[in-house]
Design a protein around this motif. Structure first.
Motif, short mmCIF file in Angstrom:
data_model
loop_
_atom_site.label_atom_id
_atom_site.label_comp_id
_atom_site.label_asym_id
_atom_site.label_seq_id
_atom_site.Cartn_x
_atom_site.Cartn_y
_atom_site.Cartn_z
N LEU A 146 0.82 -1.20 0.00
CA LEU A 146 0.00 0.00 0.00
C LEU A 146 0.86 1.26 0.00
O LEU A 146 0.63 2.19 -0.79
N THR A 147 1.86 1.30 0.88
CA THR A 147 2.69 2.50 0.99
C THR A 147 3.56 2.69 -0.25
O THR A 147 4.00 3.81 -0.53
N PHE A 148 3.82 1.62 -1.00
CA PHE A 148 4.60 1.73 -2.23
C PHE A 148 3.93 2.70 -3.20
O PHE A 148 4.60 3.36 -4.00
N PHE A 149 2.59 2.78 -3.13
CA PHE A 149 1.85 3.69 -4.01
C PHE A 149 2.36 5.12 -3.89
O PHE A 149 2.36 5.88 -4.87
N ALA A 150 2.79 5.50 -2.70
CA ALA A 150 3.23 6.88 -2.47
C ALA A 150 4.54 7.20 -3.17
O ALA A 150 4.93 8.37 -3.24
N PHE A 151 5.25 6.18 -3.69
CA PHE A 151 6.54 6.41 -4.33
C PHE A 151 6.49 6.25 -5.85
O PHE A 151 7.51 6.40 -6.52
N LEU A 152 5.33 5.93 -6.39
CA LEU A 152 5.25 5.57 -7.81
C LEU A 152 5.72 6.67 -8.75
O LEU A 152 6.20 6.40 -9.85
#
Length: 445
Positions: A202-208
């Protein structure tokens, strides 16, 4: 056009600095995601969300290493799509991923613009849905015009936006951490490793958004040296901000409160020390960050489509300009974005951008295995980067997409559309005139 090599001493000065290039990436990353993610990630990882952000940042750093090595060797306006072609050639894989990336850019821009419209409508129109759509469309039009003006204007406006966002988020983090309750972050209250890893997806979305930086090579005077610096700087800034903000929020509110408040959790965490001003600051941050994210999402379309038109991957029309000023690729993306804002229920496919981006990142890293000797990259690091990214995609599919059937359907539709566009266009192209040979294409043969 051949924008491969570094600028020489006699080359004309280009309009972007390392800091401005990194801010393009930071603006794409630090968008509306941080507001929505805290509640969703908190429901899975509890007070250990800061650790999820740290792990996600580390995975992106591995991916960033791959992109940096590729960017140093093949700086191009085609960005990561050039890297893909260097490994897989100008065939169907590169074509499908290129169409996929282009359409996904419009989807992400539409989602972020919709968030902007929601915040703006809440402030001035009592959450009126019609006004929310109007604000979202207006933002896309304004940012499209800004990109038509040129990359210098984009860089300056983006730098201003990011500086405001970072200043407010830094103030928020400092104030909340200074007044936090350390017991709320006690490791004894953390969930198991499986839950923490699940929340990483989920938090990976913030780095896309960091992949957008690869498209700044055309605007950097010395991309061989400057592009890697911009990538690493952007990731360092974003990771630091995310970890600090999550520590501040979960050190002020319980995990259950964060989940309950959802997108307003940051505003609620600011209230104990900043009062109503904290709420106002978070609204301002949301408006600025979403505006910057839309700007950054539209930015790659100009150079990317021009490059793909030159190599024959896209129709030649995408390399032209309307009225000698407006790039066709940018205008088409803006129109596609506006269509999605007005016609689709974007909330029901909110995870689509994450799934597609993870797939694209994995494809680019996989292509790097064919060129790692030329880029002088570490094979071990590339293996770890690919395994980590694919692992995140698998976890994301198992923990998030299984509960979002509409997102799965949308993913299949957009992938099918990319395949259809690729095969239809190549069929038309191959029956017509020969493919144009650009410097980048010739070098990849």
């Amino acid at each position: 056009m051949n924008d491969k090599g570094p600028a020489t001493a006699d080359a004309p000065k280009k309009p972007m600095t390392v800091l401005q290039a990194s801010f393009i990436g930071v603006g794409a990353m630090v968008g509306a995601g941080i507001f929505a993610l805290l509640g969703a990630a908190g429901a899975v990882a509890g007070p250990a969300v800061w650790l999820s952000f740290l792990i996600a940042g580390a995975i992106c750093a591995l991916q960033g290493y791959s992109f940096a090595r590729l960017g140093s060797s093949y700086p191009s306006s085609g960005g990561m799509l050039t890297y893909l072609a260097k490994g897989f050639g100008e065939g169907h894989i590169t074509g499908i991923v290129s169409w996929l990336f282009y359409m996904t850019g419009a989807i992400v821009a539409a989602m972020v613009a919709t968030s902007f419209g929601g915040y703006a409508s809440a402030v001035v129109a009592n959450d009126n849905p019609g006004w929310a759509v109007a604000f979202a469309v207006g933002l896309v039009i304004v940012m499209t015009l800004l990109n038509i003006v040129g990359s210098t204007a984009v860089a300056r406006v983006q730098s201003l936006i990011v500086k405001v966002v970072l200043a407010i988020l830094s103030l928020f983090a400092i104030v909340t951490i200074m007044n936090w309750d350390p017991s709320l972050l006690n490791p004894a209250g953390y969930p198991g490793l499986r839950e923490i890893i699940s929340s990483v997806a989920l938090t990976f979305f913030a780095f896309l958004g960091f992949g957008v930086i690869t498209f700044t090579a055309k605007d950097l005077p010395h991309p061989v040296r400057q592009l890697p610096r911009a990538i690493y700087l952007a990731l360092a800034i974003a990771t630091t901000v995310y970890v600090a903000v999550s520590l501040g929020v979960f050190g002020t509110l319980t995990a259950d409160q964060v989940v309950e408040y959802g997108a307003t959790a940051m505003a609620e965490a600011a209230k104990p020390t900043l009062g109503q001003a904290g709420y106002v600051l978070m609204v301002i941050t949301a408006l600025f960050s979403t505006a910057g994210a839309v700007n950054a999402s539209l930015y790659p379309s100009t150079g990317m489509t021009r490059h793909l038109a030159e190599t024959g991957q896209f129709p030649r029309a995408f390399g032209r300009q309307i009225g000698r000023r407006a790039p066709v690729g940018l205008v088409v993306m803006a129109l596609l974005t506006i269509f999605m804002i007005t016609a689709l229920d974007l909330n029901s496919i909110a995870s689509l951008g994450s799934a597609v981006a993870l797939l694209i990142f994995s494809a680019v890293t996989a292509s790097h295995f064919k060129t790692y000797r030329e880029t002088h990259a570490s094979l071990i690091v590339l293996v770890v980067a690919l395994v980590a990214t694919l692992g995140t995609l698998v976890v994301f599919t198992m923990t998030t997409l299984v509960d979002e059937p509409k997102t799965v359907i949308a993913f299949v539709v957009i992938l099918s559309a990319a395949c259809l566009l690729e095969f239809v266009w190549t069929g038309v192209r191959d029956r017509g005139s020969p493919r144009p040979a650009s410097g980048d294409q010739a070098d990849s043969r």
